[in-house]
Design an enzyme around this catalytic site. Sequence first.
Site, PDB file in Angstrom:
ATOM      1  N   LYS A  45     -10.275  -0.919  10.232  1.00  0.00           N
ATOM      2  CA  LYS A  45     -10.334  -2.144   9.420  1.00  0.00           C
ATOM      3  C   LYS A  45     -10.618  -3.372  10.290  1.00  0.00           C
ATOM      4  O   LYS A  45     -10.700  -4.489   9.796  1.00  0.00           O
ATOM      5  CB  LYS A  45      -9.028  -2.314   8.643  1.00  0.00           C
ATOM      6  CG  LYS A  45      -8.802  -1.182   7.621  1.00  0.00           C
ATOM      7  CD  LYS A  45      -7.491  -1.333   6.912  1.00  0.00           C
ATOM      8  CE  LYS A  45      -7.047  -0.066   6.213  1.00  0.00           C
ATOM      9  NZ  LYS A  45      -7.857   0.287   5.027  1.00  0.00           N
ATOM     10  N   HIS A  71       0.870  -1.182   0.000  1.00  0.00           N
ATOM     11  CA  HIS A  71       0.000   0.000   0.000  1.00  0.00           C
ATOM     12  C   HIS A  71       0.908   1.233   0.000  1.00  0.00           C
ATOM     13  O   HIS A  71       1.999   1.200   0.564  1.00  0.00           O
ATOM     14  CB  HIS A  71      -0.847  -0.043   1.283  1.00  0.00           C
ATOM     15  CG  HIS A  71      -1.926   0.977   1.359  1.00  0.00           C
ATOM     16  ND1 HIS A  71      -1.687   2.286   1.695  1.00  0.00           N
ATOM     17  CD2 HIS A  71      -3.268   0.884   1.157  1.00  0.00           C
ATOM     18  CE1 HIS A  71      -2.832   2.948   1.709  1.00  0.00           C
ATOM     19  NE2 HIS A  71      -3.808   2.126   1.381  1.00  0.00           N
TER      20      HIS A  71
HETATM   21  C1  LIG Z   1      -1.995  -2.916   3.727  1.00  0.00           C
HETATM   22  C2  LIG Z   1      -2.401  -1.518   4.126  1.00  0.00           C
HETATM   23  N1  LIG Z   1      -1.515  -0.737   4.739  1.00  0.00           N
HETATM   24  C3  LIG Z   1      -1.812   0.503   5.142  1.00  0.00           C
HETATM   25  C4  LIG Z   1      -3.066   1.033   4.922  1.00  0.00           C
HETATM   26  C5  LIG Z   1      -3.367   2.413   5.387  1.00  0.00           C
HETATM   27  O1  LIG Z   1      -4.333   2.381   6.406  1.00  0.00           O
HETATM   28  P1  LIG Z   1      -4.958   3.726   6.973  1.00  0.00           P
HETATM   29  O2  LIG Z   1      -5.498   4.464   5.779  1.00  0.00           O
HETATM   30  O3  LIG Z   1      -6.033   3.256   7.885  1.00  0.00           O
HETATM   31  O4  LIG Z   1      -3.886   4.476   7.661  1.00  0.00           O
HETATM   32  C6  LIG Z   1      -4.025   0.260   4.258  1.00  0.00           C
HETATM   33  C7  LIG Z   1      -5.357   0.817   3.961  1.00  0.00           C
HETATM   34  O5  LIG Z   1      -6.084   0.323   3.145  1.00  0.00           O
HETATM   35  C8  LIG Z   1      -3.686  -1.050   3.870  1.00  0.00           C
HETATM   36  O6  LIG Z   1      -4.574  -1.842   3.252  1.00  0.00           O
END
Ligand SMILES: Cc1ncc(COP(=O)(O)O)c(C=O)c1O
Length: 409
Positions: A226, A122
């Site tokens: 999540k 991500h």
């Molecule tokens: C694997 C992964 N890492 C990091 C994030 C970032 O999460 P957040 O937007 O809640 O900080 C996400 C969000 O979809 C994710 O799927």
Amino acid sequence: MSSDAAEQDWRADFPLFAAQPQLAYFDQAATGQYPQPVITALDTYMRSQNAPLHRGLYKLAYNATEQFEAVRTQVAQFINAAAAAQVIFTSGATAALNLIALAFGPQHVTADSEIIVSVAEHHSNFLPWQRLAQQTGAKLLVAPITANGAIDEDWVLAHINQHTAIVALAHETNVSGAHLQQAPAIAAAVHACGGYFVLDGAQAIGHQAVDVQALDCDFYVFSGHKIYGPSGTGCLYGRSELLEQMPPLTLGGGMVDTVSVTKATWAELPWRLEAGSQNALGVIGLGAAISYLQPRRPAFTAHTAALTQQLRAALANIPDVQIYSAPDACATVSFNVQGVHAHDLATFLDEQNVAIRAGDHCAQPLMHDLCVSAVARATLGAYTTVADCQRLVAAVQAARDFFLGGEAQ
Ligand SMILES: Cc1ncc(COP(=O)(O)O)c(C=O)c1O
């Protein structure tokens, strides 16, 4: 598709589906829905327990602080951290990863260093390391994915060497849903070379028990929203001695010991890294979400994994559908209907009250790798039912027929 006896009960835990009875929600990986116990905890806190944290000298404030700090202890137990002070509350996984890269990174990464990430990360676990590499002159090595959509862990292991300063990988990737299999081996290899191992648990922690000591990682991050908790919450776990080295990036209330007009000294961990008024309401909700999820997680994962397998097989049966997610993903089916843009597909499905995610999923390097601009993604939660999956499959078939008609398959 076979039905699970418990699924209706789980769905009933989520009031949103009483308000939106027609909705088939397939976007848990982006943000989860709220179960009643989380809503109740938020409501109770707002109605009867709200007060400033750490500062008040009256019972209401004292009790609010106790509740907030109890969640820290709860999170430590949830991930098997040795001490509650190893848990730093953040606004989410993104904030936690940026904090590591900005506060810890510059102390340990030089022009001679290498940082290893994967092409499936991500952006939140890609961009902070890309910038750190650019700023320090370090080399950013990007691990490929296997034919099954998993991070190529053998590639990672083969590229760890004396220059490796940081390996930062998704514990479960957000597009393919593949789980990292060899975390302890990667940790051992990177530690043997004097480097550090960062795990992005944003997707994994909702599906599997996390033991940061068994994983042997140096840092672990996740987001509350999540795992059925409030958005704007998240956690950074770190080894104590590494957190101790991290200078506070944000200065302000709550993180100081003493301040004079010429100098300041910082509070101890974890408060040193939590400047400003904290998200008390969110953290209370996070605690309720963990209480809800933790005892049910094995059953939820078995439920979503079974449905995911069936959904994957049914979608793969539709002409022109290409699947991108890992065969053993437990809650994710990523796919495209060839010749139909994922956005058009998602819009068509929305007309039928089937909510999926479509786009680059904050994973543009992976999209380039897959030679697509966008992918459709259905992610499942505890509340997902067989009927939801059947509606999704029927809607994708209808979309395929609508957009492609009788074209050759
Ligand atoms: C694997 C992964 N890492 C990091 C994030 C970032 O999460 P957040 O937007 O809640 O900080 C996400 C969000 O979809 C994710 O799927």
